[in-house]
Motif scaffolding. Structure first.
Motif, PDB file in Angstrom:
ATOM      1  N   SER A  61      10.409  -6.189   7.557  1.00 23.19           N
ATOM      2  CA  SER A  61       9.422  -5.208   7.992  1.00 23.19           C
ATOM      3  C   SER A  61       9.954  -3.818   7.662  1.00 23.19           C
ATOM      4  N   SER A  62       9.040  -2.934   7.241  1.00 20.24           N
ATOM      5  CA  SER A  62       9.460  -1.571   6.912  1.00 20.24           C
ATOM      6  C   SER A  62       8.323  -0.598   7.180  1.00 20.24           C
ATOM      7  N   LYS A  63       8.708   0.643   7.362  1.00 24.35           N
ATOM      8  CA  LYS A  63       7.726   1.709   7.495  1.00 24.35           C
ATOM      9  C   LYS A  63       7.016   1.884   6.154  1.00 24.35           C
ATOM     10  N   PRO A  64       5.759   2.301   6.169  1.00 28.12           N
ATOM     11  CA  PRO A  64       5.058   2.509   4.902  1.00 28.12           C
ATOM     12  C   PRO A  64       5.649   3.679   4.119  1.00 28.12           C
ATOM     13  N   VAL A  65       5.591   3.558   2.807  1.00 27.98           N
ATOM     14  CA  VAL A  65       5.892   4.684   1.925  1.00 27.98           C
ATOM     15  C   VAL A  65       4.555   5.368   1.704  1.00 27.98           C
ATOM     16  N   GLY A  66       4.520   6.664   1.770  1.00 25.89           N
ATOM     17  CA  GLY A  66       3.244   7.369   1.624  1.00 25.89           C
ATOM     18  C   GLY A  66       2.619   7.617   2.975  1.00 25.89           C
ATOM     19  N   PRO A  67       1.284   7.490   3.068  1.00 22.05           N
ATOM     20  CA  PRO A  67       0.602   7.808   4.325  1.00 22.05           C
ATOM     21  C   PRO A  67       1.171   7.010   5.495  1.00 22.05           C
ATOM     22  N   GLN A  68       1.484   7.721   6.580  1.00 27.06           N
ATOM     23  CA  GLN A  68       2.096   7.082   7.754  1.00 27.06           C
ATOM     24  C   GLN A  68       1.066   6.596   8.773  1.00 27.06           C
ATOM     25  N   ASP A  69      -0.217   6.850   8.515  1.00 26.59           N
ATOM     26  CA  ASP A  69      -1.267   6.432   9.447  1.00 26.59           C
ATOM     27  C   ASP A  69      -1.756   5.019   9.103  1.00 26.59           C
ATOM     28  N   GLN A  70      -0.818   4.129   8.840  1.00 25.80           N
ATOM     29  CA  GLN A  70      -1.136   2.741   8.517  1.00 25.80           C
ATOM     30  C   GLN A  70      -0.058   1.854   9.134  1.00 25.80           C
ATOM     31  N   PRO A  71      -0.352   0.554   9.266  1.00 30.18           N
ATOM     32  CA  PRO A  71       0.638  -0.343   9.878  1.00 30.18           C
ATOM     33  C   PRO A  71       1.893  -0.485   9.019  1.00 30.18           C
ATOM     34  N   ASP A  72       2.982  -0.923   9.675  1.00 28.83           N
ATOM     35  CA  ASP A  72       4.202  -1.249   8.941  1.00 28.83           C
ATOM     36  C   ASP A  72       3.914  -2.387   7.959  1.00 28.83           C
ATOM     37  N   PHE A  73       4.749  -2.475   6.930  1.00 33.34           N
ATOM     38  CA  PHE A  73       4.609  -3.506   5.911  1.00 33.34           C
ATOM     39  C   PHE A  73       5.535  -4.673   6.196  1.00 33.34           C
ATOM     40  N   VAL A  74       5.161  -5.831   5.706  1.00 35.93           N
ATOM     41  CA  VAL A  74       6.053  -6.977   5.602  1.00 35.93           C
ATOM     42  C   VAL A  74       6.286  -7.174   4.112  1.00 35.93           C
ATOM     43  N   ASN A  75       7.565  -7.268   3.725  1.00 41.04           N
ATOM     44  CA  ASN A  75       7.935  -7.361   2.318  1.00 41.04           C
ATOM     45  C   ASN A  75       8.860  -8.541   2.076  1.00 41.04           C
ATOM     46  N   ALA A  76       8.845  -9.024   0.852  1.00 39.64           N
ATOM     47  CA  ALA A  76       9.765 -10.067   0.406  1.00 39.64           C
ATOM     48  C   ALA A  76       9.857  -9.967  -1.111  1.00 39.64           C
ATOM     49  N   VAL A  77      10.790 -10.713  -1.680  1.00 39.59           N
ATOM     50  CA  VAL A  77      10.920 -10.817  -3.130  1.00 39.59           C
ATOM     51  C   VAL A  77      10.960 -12.287  -3.499  1.00 39.59           C
ATOM     52  N   ALA A  78      10.227 -12.643  -4.546  1.00 43.94           N
ATOM     53  CA  ALA A  78      10.239 -13.998  -5.079  1.00 43.94           C
ATOM     54  C   ALA A  78      10.957 -13.998  -6.421  1.00 43.94           C
ATOM     55  N   GLN A  79      11.699 -15.054  -6.667  1.00 46.00           N
ATOM     56  CA  GLN A  79      12.353 -15.238  -7.955  1.00 46.00           C
ATOM     57  C   GLN A  79      11.634 -16.368  -8.679  1.00 46.00           C
ATOM     58  N   LEU A  80      11.188 -16.070  -9.898  1.00 43.85           N
ATOM     59  CA  LEU A  80      10.468 -17.040 -10.713  1.00 43.85           C
ATOM     60  C   LEU A  80      11.207 -17.274 -12.023  1.00 43.85           C
ATOM     61  N   LYS A  81      10.964 -18.433 -12.604  1.00 41.30           N
ATOM     62  CA  LYS A  81      11.311 -18.691 -14.006  1.00 41.30           C
ATOM     63  C   LYS A  81       9.975 -18.942 -14.687  1.00 41.30           C
ATOM     64  N   THR A  82       9.739 -18.259 -15.808  1.00 41.28           N
ATOM     65  CA  THR A  82       8.447 -18.396 -16.466  1.00 41.28           C
ATOM     66  C   THR A  82       8.570 -18.275 -17.978  1.00 41.28           C
ATOM     67  N   THR A  83       7.637 -18.909 -18.652  1.00 37.88           N
ATOM     68  CA  THR A  83       7.501 -18.705 -20.096  1.00 37.88           C
ATOM     69  C   THR A  83       6.299 -17.812 -20.396  1.00 37.88           C
ATOM     70  N   LEU A  84       5.612 -17.365 -19.359  1.00 40.69           N
ATOM     71  CA  LEU A  84       4.515 -16.414 -19.549  1.00 40.69           C
ATOM     72  C   LEU A  84       5.065 -15.093 -20.078  1.00 40.69           C
ATOM     73  N   SER A  85       4.254 -14.375 -20.817  1.00 37.66           N
ATOM     74  CA  SER A  85       4.627 -13.023 -21.226  1.00 37.66           C
ATOM     75  C   SER A  85       4.504 -12.102 -20.017  1.00 37.66           C
ATOM     76  N   PRO A  86       5.155 -10.945 -20.055  1.00 34.21           N
ATOM     77  CA  PRO A  86       4.992  -9.997 -18.938  1.00 34.21           C
ATOM     78  C   PRO A  86       3.524  -9.652 -18.687  1.00 34.21           C
ATOM     79  N   GLU A  87       2.759  -9.463 -19.752  1.00 31.69           N
ATOM     80  CA  GLU A  87       1.337  -9.095 -19.606  1.00 31.69           C
ATOM     81  C   GLU A  87       0.532 -10.232 -18.990  1.00 31.69           C
ATOM     82  N   ALA A  88       0.816 -11.466 -19.414  1.00 27.07           N
ATOM     83  CA  ALA A  88       0.100 -12.620 -18.857  1.00 27.07           C
ATOM     84  C   ALA A  88       0.457 -12.801 -17.379  1.00 27.07           C
TER      85      ALA A  88
END
Length: 165
Positions: free
Chosen positions: A46-73
């Protein structure tokens, strides 16, 4: 010719409509992407929002993927997931049901009108750096800068672990 497999890190964030649930749905959908495997994901933070503070806190995570897709795809797939989860952009850095960002795509540096990789704000986001380091403690940007060194000089977004993903 054998397709190249890239190691990719995706930032997930939500502060609307049960944010923890939104991240779980997004992770489940990421696991079903074509030509892609969900390797792991970080804890939820959980973290405070970046930017406007008149919004709820965020929940964040990071996912690690392996892919053969292009960055654009992959970007197109992420934008489809966002739309399907009801993301509507109301204001810059504002509230959202889900935000999916390509943080790193292998060792590539990409700078197009549609996509900048590594993510241009990565060094200012402890809610991205800490989860990435949880997944890979020695991770570095393509230019060799360690994420740990970036985290040490990163602004504090009052990050704390959520109670279980």
């Amino acid at each position: 010719m054998k397709e190249s497999i890239s190691n990719v890190y995706i930032g997930l964030g939500s502060n609307l409509d049960e944010p923890t649930k939104q991240l779980k749905v997004a992770l489940s959908t990421l696991a079903k992407l074509p030509a892609t495997e969900l390797i792991s994901h970080s804890s939820f933070y959980s973290s405070k929002p970046v930017g406007p503070q008149d919004q709820p806190d965020f929940v964040n995570a990071v996912a690690q993927l392996k892919t053969t897709l292009s960055p654009e795809a992959l970007l197109q797939q992420l934008q489809t997931i966002e739309r399907n989860q009801g993301r509507i952009k109301k204001r810059h850095w504002g509230e959202r049901t889900i935000d999916l960002d390509i943080l790193m795509f292998g060792n590539q540096t990409i700078n197009t009108p549609e996509l900048t990789v590594p993510h241009k704000e990565i060094s200012n986001r402890d809610f991205v750096l800490k989860p990435m380091l949880e997944l890979e403690p020695t991770l570095a940007l393509p230019n060799g800068t360690s994420l740990l060194s970036l985290l040490q000089s990163c602004p504090d977004n009052q990050l704390h672990l959520c109670s279980g993903p």
